[in-house]
Design a protein around this motif. Structure first.
Motif, PDB file in Angstrom:
ATOM      1  N   ASN A 167       1.022  -1.258  -0.200  1.00 28.08           N
ATOM      2  CA  ASN A 167       0.049  -0.227  -0.208  1.00 28.08           C
ATOM      3  C   ASN A 167       0.548   1.085  -0.381  1.00 28.08           C
ATOM      4  O   ASN A 167       0.582   2.324  -0.836  1.00 28.08           O
ATOM      5  N   GLU A 207       2.196   1.726  -3.865  1.00 32.21           N
ATOM      6  CA  GLU A 207       1.495   1.858  -4.528  1.00 32.21           C
ATOM      7  C   GLU A 207       1.494   3.482  -4.568  1.00 32.21           C
ATOM      8  O   GLU A 207       0.667   4.057  -4.900  1.00 32.21           O
ATOM      9  N   LYS A 208       1.624   4.110  -3.544  1.00 33.46           N
ATOM     10  CA  LYS A 208       1.014   5.407  -2.935  1.00 33.46           C
ATOM     11  C   LYS A 208       1.674   6.726  -3.138  1.00 33.46           C
ATOM     12  O   LYS A 208       2.033   7.866  -3.970  1.00 33.46           O
ATOM     13  N   SER A 221       1.463   2.136   7.843  1.00 33.65           N
ATOM     14  CA  SER A 221       2.426   3.545   7.422  1.00 33.65           C
ATOM     15  C   SER A 221       3.933   3.067   7.530  1.00 33.65           C
ATOM     16  O   SER A 221       3.795   2.044   8.260  1.00 33.65           O
TER      17      SER A 221
END
Length: 298
Positions: free
Chosen positions: A28, A31-32, A275
């Motif tokens: 994730n 991809e950010k 995160s």
């Protein structure tokens, strides 16, 4: 090299390897950003945290991972080197170059000046000792350092490094003699220095050579790969960290610590996305644990 030796005594011998592959980062987050920019973000945050915690004496940046990402990756490599320099810790560029004449000079210029300038680099002597001269000239003139491959941590090191010579001894022993000669030459040039800028790469994956190499090359500072994910035991580092000392590299064991971290695992089980703060915290905990393990065995 002397600054690194002093930092290792102060902060502990851990070297954090920034062999940062995009696959080491949660999808994730990749991809950010783009893969290269995700690597840069992770590197910068981790460098800052490790420096604040004083859990390591240096960072080792393996260029291959950045070359694999193309032009953007090499830009991230240069930015990572700058972030390490800005941190105040020593930057080791793991480039393992080894070529002759003008080509070796070009490699030395590329990695001891300009966009890719580093404090210390790794070099490969197995094409011949004339390959070392362009790099050691920078040690003498610009205060740089080199770690020369002596005994590496891979199983294939037996193919060449351990081969017995008809004249006696092994191939790696001939390399060691050359390192001693270069180190003594540097001591004559800089008698005020207590640590030669010529260091050696000595893997910690086998115990058989550890005591021998440390006793044979008492005054040479070691870069010690193989600890952690490669299976090198902390106990083997005990011998290698004696005398002139050394720095023990851990890469995947720190970069991928989030994959085994209980807080990160629980967060994922709860359906939450990780995160950068999460994975940096896991890496920082792993670095402190490694520092403590390496410090407690000395």
């Amino acid at each position: 090299m002397q600054i690194l030796q002093e930092l290792a005594a102060k902060n502990g011998p851990l070297c954090v390897g920034l062999d940062t592959d995009p696959s080491y980062i949660p999808q994730n987050l990749v991809e950010k950003f783009s893969p290269a920019q995700a690597v840069l973000e992770y590197n910068k945050l981790l460098i800052k945290k490790i420096t604040e915690d004083k859990s390591a004496c240096c960072f080792k940046v393996q260029i291959a991972y950045y070359e694999a990402m193309g032009i953007e990756g090499l830009k991230v490599y240069a930015q990572t080197l700058k972030a390490v320099k800005d941190s105040g810790l020593i930057c080791i560029s793991d480039i393992k170059r080894g070529d002759i004449a003008a080509t070796a000079s070009a490699y030395a210029k590329a990695h001891f000046s300009g966009d890719f300038e580093s404090d210390i680099i790794t070099i490969n002597p197995y094409m011949g000792f004339d390959t070392l001269k362009p790099f050691t000239e920078f040690c003498a003139s610009k205060g740089k350092g080199v770690f020369v491959l002596l005994r590496t941590s891979n199983p294939g090191m037996t193919d060449i490094e351990q081969k017995e010579l008809k004249t006696g001894g092994r191939v790696l022993d001939e390399v060691g003699k050359e390192l001693e000669r270069l180190s003594n030459q540097m001591k004559e040039t800089f008698p005020e220095q207590t640590c030669s800028p010529i260091g050696a790469v000595v893997g910690c994956t086998e115990e058989s050579d550890a005591n021998y190499l440390r006793q044979t090359y008492k005054d040479i500072f070691f870069l010690i790969p193989g600890y952690g994910a490669q299976g090198g035991a902390a106990s083997i580092c005990t011998a290698l960290l004696k005398n002139a000392g050394g720095t023990v590299n851990s890469s995947r064991g720190i970069l991928c610590a989030w994959k085994k971290d209980s807080d990160c695992i629980k967060k994922q089980q709860d359906g939450k996305l990780l995160s950068f703060d999460d994975i940096v915290e896991a890496a920082a905990k792993a670095a402190i644990a490694s520092k403590n393990e390496l410090t407690n065995i000395r």
